[in-house]
Write a protein that holds these residues in place. Structure first.
Motif, PDB file in Angstrom:
ATOM      1  N   THR A 270       0.648  -1.309  -0.563  1.00  0.00           N
ATOM      2  CA  THR A 270       0.162  -0.186  -0.423  1.00  0.00           C
ATOM      3  C   THR A 270       1.291   1.159  -0.296  1.00  0.00           C
ATOM      4  O   THR A 270       0.928   2.327  -0.635  1.00  0.00           O
ATOM      5  CB  THR A 270      -1.483  -0.161   1.014  1.00  0.00           C
ATOM      6  N   THR A 271       1.390   1.178   0.607  1.00  0.00           N
ATOM      7  CA  THR A 271       2.748   2.106   0.806  1.00  0.00           C
ATOM      8  C   THR A 271       3.390   2.247  -0.790  1.00  0.00           C
ATOM      9  O   THR A 271       3.722   3.471  -0.768  1.00  0.00           O
ATOM     10  CB  THR A 271       3.946   2.558   1.663  1.00  0.00           C
ATOM     11  N   ALA A 272       3.480   1.605  -1.457  1.00  0.00           N
ATOM     12  CA  ALA A 272       4.154   1.257  -2.519  1.00  0.00           C
ATOM     13  C   ALA A 272       3.864   2.309  -3.688  1.00  0.00           C
ATOM     14  O   ALA A 272       3.708   2.936  -4.817  1.00  0.00           O
ATOM     15  CB  ALA A 272       4.830   0.547  -2.823  1.00  0.00           C
ATOM     16  N   MET A 273       2.670   1.573  -3.644  1.00  0.00           N
ATOM     17  CA  MET A 273       0.968   2.473  -4.403  1.00  0.00           C
ATOM     18  C   MET A 273       1.125   3.771  -3.875  1.00  0.00           C
ATOM     19  O   MET A 273       0.310   4.770  -5.147  1.00  0.00           O
ATOM     20  CB  MET A 273      -0.080   1.726  -3.646  1.00  0.00           C
ATOM     21  N   ASP A 274       0.656   4.342  -3.000  1.00  0.00           N
ATOM     22  CA  ASP A 274       0.350   5.558  -2.983  1.00  0.00           C
ATOM     23  C   ASP A 274       1.506   6.448  -3.301  1.00  0.00           C
ATOM     24  O   ASP A 274       2.082   8.068  -2.838  1.00  0.00           O
ATOM     25  CB  ASP A 274      -0.108   6.094  -1.787  1.00  0.00           C
ATOM     26  N   GLY A 275       3.032   6.002  -2.793  1.00  0.00           N
ATOM     27  CA  GLY A 275       3.981   6.600  -3.256  1.00  0.00           C
ATOM     28  C   GLY A 275       5.166   7.161  -2.495  1.00  0.00           C
ATOM     29  O   GLY A 275       6.250   7.479  -2.267  1.00  0.00           O
ATOM     30  N   SER A 276       4.724   6.616  -0.757  1.00  0.00           N
ATOM     31  CA  SER A 276       5.263   6.943   0.389  1.00  0.00           C
ATOM     32  C   SER A 276       6.146   5.945   0.566  1.00  0.00           C
ATOM     33  O   SER A 276       6.832   5.671   1.921  1.00  0.00           O
ATOM     34  CB  SER A 276       3.841   7.469   1.018  1.00  0.00           C
ATOM     35  N   LEU A 277       6.344   5.131  -0.121  1.00  0.00           N
ATOM     36  CA  LEU A 277       7.412   4.068   0.666  1.00  0.00           C
ATOM     37  C   LEU A 277       9.084   5.212   0.178  1.00  0.00           C
ATOM     38  O   LEU A 277       9.291   5.304  -0.136  1.00  0.00           O
ATOM     39  CB  LEU A 277       7.672   2.878   0.314  1.00  0.00           C
ATOM     40  N   ASP A 278       9.366   4.310   1.653  1.00  0.00           N
ATOM     41  CA  ASP A 278      10.526   5.189   1.805  1.00  0.00           C
ATOM     42  C   ASP A 278      12.091   4.547   1.965  1.00  0.00           C
ATOM     43  O   ASP A 278      11.217   2.815   2.458  1.00  0.00           O
ATOM     44  CB  ASP A 278      10.888   6.028   2.822  1.00  0.00           C
ATOM     45  N   GLY A 279      13.530   4.271   2.165  1.00  0.00           N
ATOM     46  CA  GLY A 279      14.130   3.417   1.472  1.00  0.00           C
ATOM     47  C   GLY A 279      14.274   2.747   2.913  1.00  0.00           C
ATOM     48  O   GLY A 279      14.883   1.351   3.100  1.00  0.00           O
ATOM     49  N   ARG A 280      14.620   3.686   4.232  1.00  0.00           N
ATOM     50  CA  ARG A 280      14.190   3.122   5.618  1.00  0.00           C
ATOM     51  C   ARG A 280      13.511   1.300   4.985  1.00  0.00           C
ATOM     52  O   ARG A 280      13.473   0.928   6.455  1.00  0.00           O
ATOM     53  CB  ARG A 280      14.082   3.819   6.636  1.00  0.00           C
ATOM     54  N   TRP A 281      12.263   2.014   5.253  1.00  0.00           N
ATOM     55  CA  TRP A 281      11.071   1.114   6.035  1.00  0.00           C
ATOM     56  C   TRP A 281      11.185  -0.712   4.587  1.00  0.00           C
ATOM     57  O   TRP A 281      11.084  -1.562   4.953  1.00  0.00           O
ATOM     58  CB  TRP A 281      10.125   1.778   5.540  1.00  0.00           C
ATOM     59  N   LEU A 282      11.437   0.033   3.048  1.00  0.00           N
ATOM     60  CA  LEU A 282      11.780  -1.176   2.508  1.00  0.00           C
ATOM     61  C   LEU A 282      12.831  -1.579   3.083  1.00  0.00           C
ATOM     62  O   LEU A 282      12.775  -3.783   2.817  1.00  0.00           O
ATOM     63  CB  LEU A 282      12.834  -0.854   0.656  1.00  0.00           C
ATOM     64  N   TYR A 283      13.585  -1.985   3.891  1.00  0.00           N
ATOM     65  CA  TYR A 283      15.077  -2.075   4.268  1.00  0.00           C
ATOM     66  C   TYR A 283      14.626  -2.765   5.404  1.00  0.00           C
ATOM     67  O   TYR A 283      14.712  -4.390   5.103  1.00  0.00           O
ATOM     68  CB  TYR A 283      16.112  -1.141   4.694  1.00  0.00           C
ATOM     69  N   LEU A 284      13.807  -2.509   6.085  1.00  0.00           N
ATOM     70  CA  LEU A 284      12.877  -3.112   7.711  1.00  0.00           C
ATOM     71  C   LEU A 284      12.603  -3.985   7.008  1.00  0.00           C
ATOM     72  O   LEU A 284      12.628  -5.270   7.676  1.00  0.00           O
ATOM     73  CB  LEU A 284      13.047  -2.451   8.414  1.00  0.00           C
ATOM     74  N   TYR A 285      11.808  -4.492   5.562  1.00  0.00           N
ATOM     75  CA  TYR A 285      10.788  -4.796   5.772  1.00  0.00           C
ATOM     76  C   TYR A 285      11.715  -6.109   4.860  1.00  0.00           C
ATOM     77  O   TYR A 285      11.648  -7.788   5.174  1.00  0.00           O
ATOM     78  CB  TYR A 285       9.607  -4.973   4.078  1.00  0.00           C
ATOM     79  N   ILE A 286      13.103  -6.415   3.764  1.00  0.00           N
ATOM     80  CA  ILE A 286      13.643  -7.096   3.275  1.00  0.00           C
ATOM     81  C   ILE A 286      14.853  -7.884   4.404  1.00  0.00           C
ATOM     82  O   ILE A 286      14.496  -9.042   4.534  1.00  0.00           O
ATOM     83  CB  ILE A 286      14.541  -6.201   2.184  1.00  0.00           C
ATOM     84  N   LEU A 287      14.785  -7.217   5.552  1.00  0.00           N
ATOM     85  CA  LEU A 287      15.614  -7.509   6.968  1.00  0.00           C
ATOM     86  C   LEU A 287      14.937  -8.522   7.836  1.00  0.00           C
ATOM     87  O   LEU A 287      15.227  -9.523   7.523  1.00  0.00           O
ATOM     88  CB  LEU A 287      16.378  -6.564   7.329  1.00  0.00           C
ATOM     89  N   ASN A 288      13.625  -8.262   8.284  1.00  0.00           N
ATOM     90  CA  ASN A 288      13.464  -9.234   8.727  1.00  0.00           C
ATOM     91  C   ASN A 288      12.318 -10.246   7.753  1.00  0.00           C
ATOM     92  O   ASN A 288      11.604 -10.970   8.852  1.00  0.00           O
ATOM     93  CB  ASN A 288      11.268  -8.037   9.525  1.00  0.00           C
ATOM     94  N   VAL A 289      11.547  -9.838   7.095  1.00  0.00           N
ATOM     95  CA  VAL A 289      10.571 -10.943   6.072  1.00  0.00           C
ATOM     96  C   VAL A 289      11.410 -11.912   5.121  1.00  0.00           C
ATOM     97  O   VAL A 289      11.459 -12.481   5.276  1.00  0.00           O
ATOM     98  CB  VAL A 289       9.415  -9.840   5.011  1.00  0.00           C
ATOM     99  N   PHE A 290      12.562 -11.635   4.263  1.00  0.00           N
ATOM    100  CA  PHE A 290      13.304 -11.585   3.669  1.00  0.00           C
ATOM    101  C   PHE A 290      14.774 -12.563   4.208  1.00  0.00           C
ATOM    102  O   PHE A 290      15.567 -13.040   3.824  1.00  0.00           O
ATOM    103  CB  PHE A 290      13.533 -11.512   2.586  1.00  0.00           C
ATOM    104  N   GLY A 291      15.411 -11.907   5.617  1.00  0.00           N
ATOM    105  CA  GLY A 291      16.682 -11.592   6.355  1.00  0.00           C
ATOM    106  C   GLY A 291      16.646 -13.216   6.335  1.00  0.00           C
ATOM    107  O   GLY A 291      17.746 -14.005   6.389  1.00  0.00           O
ATOM    108  N   PRO A 292      15.506 -13.753   6.992  1.00  0.00           N
ATOM    109  CA  PRO A 292      15.132 -15.802   7.599  1.00  0.00           C
ATOM    110  C   PRO A 292      15.703 -16.049   6.554  1.00  0.00           C
ATOM    111  O   PRO A 292      16.101 -17.374   6.928  1.00  0.00           O
ATOM    112  CB  PRO A 292      14.228 -15.466   8.637  1.00  0.00           C
ATOM    113  N   TYR A 293      15.701 -15.848   5.244  1.00  0.00           N
ATOM    114  CA  TYR A 293      15.335 -16.922   3.841  1.00  0.00           C
ATOM    115  C   TYR A 293      17.349 -17.669   4.108  1.00  0.00           C
ATOM    116  O   TYR A 293      17.399 -18.243   3.814  1.00  0.00           O
ATOM    117  CB  TYR A 293      15.342 -16.035   3.197  1.00  0.00           C
TER     118      TYR A 293
END
Length: 264
Positions: free
Chosen positions: A201-224
Motif C-alpha cells: 500500500t505504501t508503494a502504491m501511494d508513493g510514500s514508500l521510503d528506503g528505510r521502511w523497505l530495508y526493514l521489510y527485506i531484513l525482517n521478512v527475507f533476512g531469515p531466508y
C-alpha cells in the motif's frame, strides 16, 4: 553440513544479533573511527545494515532443529521436559536483555515468552500432528492448528508463524531443494502479511521510503539466509560430546543474563 555445524552457525548468529542489539554497531563505528563526524557516517550505516542480516540466520535454524530433533530423538517426553526447563530458566535473562534493548521501558510481565517456549509449542504441534495422522489427517491438522492459535494468543517469540515454520520444515523434509526454496519464498512474506500489505500500500501511494523497505527485506527475507543453510544439512549429526547438548541450551540464558546485566 552436519547438525552440529548448523547449531554452531545458529548460536554465532544469535550472539551477533544480541550483541549488536545491546551495543549498536553503527554507533560503535561512529564513536571509534569517526569521533569528529557531526552525524552517523553513511559508511557506518551501510556496514551496520548489511551485517544485520547475519543475525537473521539464527531463528530458522533453531526452528529446523525442533523438526529434526522430533524425528531423531529417542525420548520425546524427555526432550520436551528439557525444553521446558531451559525455557523457564531463560525467561528472566530474556526479560533483562529485552529491557536493555527497549531502553528500560519493559516490565517483567510485559515481556513475551522466549523462543524456547516457542520451540516447545512446536514440538507439541508436531506430536499432535503425527498422532492425529495415525487416526485421520483432519485430526492432525486440527491439533497443529490449535497449537498455532495458542501461540497467537500467548505472547511467545515469533507467535504462530514460528509454529508454521516448524511444521513446514517437518512436512517438506523429503522435498527437492528447489521446491522447498520456492515454498519458503512464498511462506516468509505470507506469514508477515501485515508487513507485506503495508509495503504494497505504501508503494502504491508513493510514500514508500528506503528505510521502511530495508526493514521489510531484513525482517521478512533476512531469515531466508538461515532457511537456505538448512538445505545444506547432510543428515549427519556431526562430532559432538554428549554434554554439548546442555551447552547449546545453557548458552542461551547465560549470554542473555550477561547482556542484560552488563548492557543495562
Amino acid at each position: 553440513m552436519s547438525f552440529t555445524a548448523l547449531k554452531a552457525v545458529a548460536l554465532l548468529s544469535m550472539l551477533w544479533d544480541h550483541v549488536t542489539a545491546t551495543w549498536p554497531l553503527g554507533s560503535w563505528i561512529w564513536e571509534h573511527f569517526f569521533p569528529t563526524a557531526p552525524e552517523l557516517p553513511a559508511l557506518a550505516v551501510t556496514f551496520s545494515r548489511t551485517t544485520a542480516f547475519l543475525g537473521r540466520i539464527a531463528a530458522p535454524i533453531f526452528l529446523f532443529c525442533i523438526a529434526n530433533g522430533f524425528l531423531h530423538t529417542k525420548d520425546r517426553k524427555r526432550y520436551a521436559l528439557r525444553l521446558l526447563v531451559f525455557a523457564v530458566l531463560a525467561q528472566f535473562p530474556y526479560y533483562l536483555a529485552n529491557r536493555v534493548w527497549m531502553g528500560g521501558q519493559l516490565s517483567f510481565w510485559e515481556a513475551e515468552l522466549n523462543i524456547i517456549f516457542t520451540q516447545l509449542l512446536g514440538l507439541i504441534a508436531l506430536t499432535l500432528w503425527e498422532q492425529g495422522q495415525e487416526k485421520h489427517w483432519g485430526l492432525g491438522a486440527l491439533g497443529a492448528a490449535a497449537v498455532y492459535l495458542l501461540a497467537e494468543i500467548v505472547p511467545v517469540e515469533g507467535g504462530g508463524r514460528y509454529i508454521l515454520f516448524i511444521l513446514a520444515f517437518y512436512l517438506t523434509r523429503d522435498w527437492a531443494v528447489w521446491k522447498r526454496a520456492l515454498l519458503w519464498l512464498a511462506l516468509l512474506p505470507l506469514t508477515r502479511y501485515s508487513w507485506t500489505w503495508e509495503i504494497i500500500t505504501t508503494a502504491m501511494d508513493g510514500s514508500l521510503d528506503g528505510r521502511w523497505l530495508y526493514l521489510y527485506i531484513l525482517n521478512v527475507f533476512g531469515p531466508y539466509l538461515g532457511v537456505m543453510l538448512t538445505f545444506a544439512y547432510n543428515g549427519k549429526k556431526g562430532a559432538e560430546h554428549p554434554a554439548w547438548k546442555y551447552l547449546w541450551y545453557g548458552f542461551y540464558p547465560a549470554h542473555l543474563l550477561v547482556l542484560g546485566l552488563v548492557g543495562g
